[in-house]
Design a protein around this motif. Structure first.
Motif, PDB file in Angstrom:
ATOM      1  N   LEU A   1     -72.465 -16.245  81.093  1.00  0.00           N
ATOM      2  CA  LEU A   1     -72.608 -14.571  82.010  1.00  0.00           C
ATOM      3  C   LEU A   1     -74.298 -13.835  81.995  1.00  0.00           C
ATOM      4  O   LEU A   1     -74.298 -13.039  82.339  1.00  0.00           O
ATOM      5  CB  LEU A   1     -71.096 -14.131  81.714  1.00  0.00           C
ATOM      6  N   GLY A   2     -74.705 -14.090  80.451  1.00  0.00           N
ATOM      7  CA  GLY A   2     -75.372 -12.805  79.733  1.00  0.00           C
ATOM      8  C   GLY A   2     -77.003 -13.486  80.488  1.00  0.00           C
ATOM      9  O   GLY A   2     -77.853 -12.801  80.626  1.00  0.00           O
ATOM     10  N   LEU A   3     -76.563 -14.434  80.475  1.00  0.00           N
ATOM     11  CA  LEU A   3     -78.201 -15.604  81.244  1.00  0.00           C
ATOM     12  C   LEU A   3     -78.137 -14.996  82.768  1.00  0.00           C
ATOM     13  O   LEU A   3     -79.036 -14.238  82.386  1.00  0.00           O
ATOM     14  CB  LEU A   3     -78.383 -16.540  81.158  1.00  0.00           C
ATOM     15  N   ILE A   4     -77.245 -15.034  83.118  1.00  0.00           N
ATOM     16  CA  ILE A   4     -77.205 -14.551  84.652  1.00  0.00           C
ATOM     17  C   ILE A   4     -77.452 -12.485  84.196  1.00  0.00           C
ATOM     18  O   ILE A   4     -78.587 -12.536  85.764  1.00  0.00           O
ATOM     19  CB  ILE A   4     -76.120 -14.902  85.757  1.00  0.00           C
ATOM     20  N   GLY A   5     -76.464 -12.597  84.074  1.00  0.00           N
ATOM     21  CA  GLY A   5     -76.334 -10.738  84.174  1.00  0.00           C
ATOM     22  C   GLY A   5     -76.977  -9.877  83.510  1.00  0.00           C
ATOM     23  O   GLY A   5     -78.113  -9.471  84.286  1.00  0.00           O
TER      24      GLY A   5
ATOM     25  N   GLY B   1     -69.151  -5.877  82.353  1.00  0.00           N
ATOM     26  CA  GLY B   1     -69.984  -6.530  81.478  1.00  0.00           C
ATOM     27  C   GLY B   1     -69.678  -5.664  80.598  1.00  0.00           C
ATOM     28  O   GLY B   1     -68.798  -5.808  79.228  1.00  0.00           O
ATOM     29  N   LEU B   2     -69.245  -4.268  80.791  1.00  0.00           N
ATOM     30  CA  LEU B   2     -68.862  -3.563  79.387  1.00  0.00           C
ATOM     31  C   LEU B   2     -67.016  -3.765  79.076  1.00  0.00           C
ATOM     32  O   LEU B   2     -66.695  -3.788  78.125  1.00  0.00           O
ATOM     33  CB  LEU B   2     -68.385  -1.913  79.988  1.00  0.00           C
ATOM     34  N   ALA B   3     -66.029  -4.129  80.670  1.00  0.00           N
ATOM     35  CA  ALA B   3     -64.905  -5.004  79.909  1.00  0.00           C
ATOM     36  C   ALA B   3     -65.324  -5.981  79.342  1.00  0.00           C
ATOM     37  O   ALA B   3     -64.438  -5.995  77.826  1.00  0.00           O
ATOM     38  CB  ALA B   3     -64.439  -4.662  81.493  1.00  0.00           C
ATOM     39  N   LEU B   4     -65.952  -7.097  79.483  1.00  0.00           N
ATOM     40  CA  LEU B   4     -65.767  -8.047  78.949  1.00  0.00           C
ATOM     41  C   LEU B   4     -65.922  -7.256  77.701  1.00  0.00           C
ATOM     42  O   LEU B   4     -65.679  -8.149  76.205  1.00  0.00           O
ATOM     43  CB  LEU B   4     -66.346  -8.996  79.591  1.00  0.00           C
TER      44      LEU B   4
ATOM     45  N   TRP C   1     -63.671  -5.988  75.458  1.00  0.00           N
ATOM     46  CA  TRP C   1     -62.599  -7.345  74.770  1.00  0.00           C
ATOM     47  C   TRP C   1     -63.434  -8.391  74.081  1.00  0.00           C
ATOM     48  O   TRP C   1     -62.090  -8.841  73.247  1.00  0.00           O
ATOM     49  CB  TRP C   1     -61.782  -8.127  76.417  1.00  0.00           C
ATOM     50  N   LEU C   2     -64.135  -8.912  74.047  1.00  0.00           N
ATOM     51  CA  LEU C   2     -64.779  -9.631  73.119  1.00  0.00           C
ATOM     52  C   LEU C   2     -64.993  -9.113  71.538  1.00  0.00           C
ATOM     53  O   LEU C   2     -64.914  -9.341  70.963  1.00  0.00           O
ATOM     54  CB  LEU C   2     -66.565 -10.008  73.803  1.00  0.00           C
ATOM     55  N   ALA C   3     -65.452  -7.539  72.143  1.00  0.00           N
ATOM     56  CA  ALA C   3     -65.322  -6.700  70.220  1.00  0.00           C
ATOM     57  C   ALA C   3     -64.573  -6.434  69.951  1.00  0.00           C
ATOM     58  O   ALA C   3     -63.701  -7.013  68.495  1.00  0.00           O
ATOM     59  CB  ALA C   3     -66.165  -5.656  70.295  1.00  0.00           C
ATOM     60  N   TYR C   4     -63.006  -6.835  70.716  1.00  0.00           N
ATOM     61  CA  TYR C   4     -62.109  -6.069  70.163  1.00  0.00           C
ATOM     62  C   TYR C   4     -61.515  -7.121  69.727  1.00  0.00           C
ATOM     63  O   TYR C   4     -60.790  -7.945  68.150  1.00  0.00           O
ATOM     64  CB  TYR C   4     -60.715  -6.579  70.709  1.00  0.00           C
ATOM     65  N   GLN C   5     -61.471  -9.336  70.171  1.00  0.00           N
ATOM     66  CA  GLN C   5     -61.462 -10.082  69.409  1.00  0.00           C
ATOM     67  C   GLN C   5     -62.015 -10.121  68.629  1.00  0.00           C
ATOM     68  O   GLN C   5     -61.799 -11.533  67.618  1.00  0.00           O
ATOM     69  CB  GLN C   5     -61.889 -11.426  71.359  1.00  0.00           C
ATOM     70  N   SER C   6     -63.061 -10.058  68.903  1.00  0.00           N
ATOM     71  CA  SER C   6     -64.386 -10.971  67.383  1.00  0.00           C
ATOM     72  C   SER C   6     -63.275  -9.876  66.429  1.00  0.00           C
ATOM     73  O   SER C   6     -63.401 -10.679  64.745  1.00  0.00           O
ATOM     74  CB  SER C   6     -65.725 -10.463  67.182  1.00  0.00           C
TER      75      SER C   6
ATOM     76  N   THR D   1     -75.382  -3.142  76.224  1.00  0.00           N
ATOM     77  CA  THR D   1     -74.329  -2.769  77.771  1.00  0.00           C
ATOM     78  C   THR D   1     -73.991  -1.623  77.820  1.00  0.00           C
ATOM     79  O   THR D   1     -73.933  -1.176  78.394  1.00  0.00           O
ATOM     80  CB  THR D   1     -73.542  -4.139  77.406  1.00  0.00           C
ATOM     81  N   ILE D   2     -73.762  -1.321  76.239  1.00  0.00           N
ATOM     82  CA  ILE D   2     -73.055   0.395  76.348  1.00  0.00           C
ATOM     83  C   ILE D   2     -73.964   1.766  76.424  1.00  0.00           C
ATOM     84  O   ILE D   2     -73.846   2.396  77.167  1.00  0.00           O
ATOM     85  CB  ILE D   2     -73.037   0.618  74.861  1.00  0.00           C
ATOM     86  N   VAL D   3     -75.835   1.206  76.230  1.00  0.00           N
ATOM     87  CA  VAL D   3     -76.463   1.813  76.934  1.00  0.00           C
ATOM     88  C   VAL D   3     -77.302   1.523  78.395  1.00  0.00           C
ATOM     89  O   VAL D   3     -77.430   2.428  78.843  1.00  0.00           O
ATOM     90  CB  VAL D   3     -78.159   1.290  75.977  1.00  0.00           C
ATOM     91  N   LEU D   4     -77.015   0.478  79.267  1.00  0.00           N
ATOM     92  CA  LEU D   4     -77.028   0.342  79.692  1.00  0.00           C
ATOM     93  C   LEU D   4     -76.394   0.955  80.717  1.00  0.00           C
ATOM     94  O   LEU D   4     -76.270   2.117  81.615  1.00  0.00           O
ATOM     95  CB  LEU D   4     -77.121  -0.999  80.872  1.00  0.00           C
ATOM     96  N   ALA D   5     -74.931   1.425  80.611  1.00  0.00           N
ATOM     97  CA  ALA D   5     -73.803   1.914  81.401  1.00  0.00           C
ATOM     98  C   ALA D   5     -74.224   3.873  80.948  1.00  0.00           C
ATOM     99  O   ALA D   5     -74.311   4.235  81.640  1.00  0.00           O
ATOM    100  CB  ALA D   5     -72.532   2.107  80.559  1.00  0.00           C
TER     101      ALA D   5
END
Length: 157
Positions: free
Chosen positions: A74-78, A110-113, A116-121, A139-143
């Motif tokens: 997903l990151g490669l595409i996004g 991307g920020l939602a993902l 979620w991934l940060a929480y999971q990690s 991703t945060i910087v982009l937002a």
């Protein structure tokens, strides 16, 4: 490029370009490391340093393939899209408002993902992946850089 649309200020375009490049590089390394781990279960990714900084634990978790394939794809595409828009904006391309709004929606997804991934990690897996954390940061910087511009200055057409 002249015509309709809105040109992003150069400093914002430069940040989008650099963030896209960093995100794409991190996604590429993660994709390669994940592949190496899939073909050789004894492979130790470059980002596995100790028990807490451990990409292996993150990459082998079920959260690492949310849609049935490795998340870095997903990151490669996004990030390829982000990088392309950033470079074009840096060159002065004036995009219609829907491009900026679409980019904003993509960053929101991307920020939602990432959240979620940060929480999971951090909470569930209890291990951190430096490349993943780089993706979180960009991703945060982009937002922070895209949203104020895109949502307040872009025309609706």
């Amino acid at each position: 490029m002249s015509g309709h649309g809105v040109a992003m200020p150069r400093w914002r375009a430069a940040v989008v370009t650099v963030a896209g490049l960093i995100g794409l590089a991190a996604a590429l390394v993660l994709s390669i490391e994940k592949y190496q781990l899939l073909v050789n279960p004894f492979y130790r990714p470059s980002c596995s340093v100790n028990e807490k900084v451990n990409c292996t634990a993150v990459m082998q978790s079920e959260q690492s393939a949310l849609l049935g394939f490795p998340n870095p794809y997903l990151g490669l595409i996004g990030f390829a899209i982000v990088l392309t828009i950033g470079v074009a904006a840096l060159a002065g391309t004036r995009f219609p408002g829907w491009i900026w709004k679409g980019l904003s929606l993509g960053i929101l997804a991307g920020l939602a993902l990432v959240a979620w991934l940060a929480y999971q990690s951090i909470v569930v897996i209890e291990a951190l992946c430096p490349y993943c954390m780089a993706v979180w940061v960009v991703t945060i910087v982009l937002a922070a850089v895209v949203w104020p511009f895109a949502l307040r200055r872009s025309p609706s057409r």
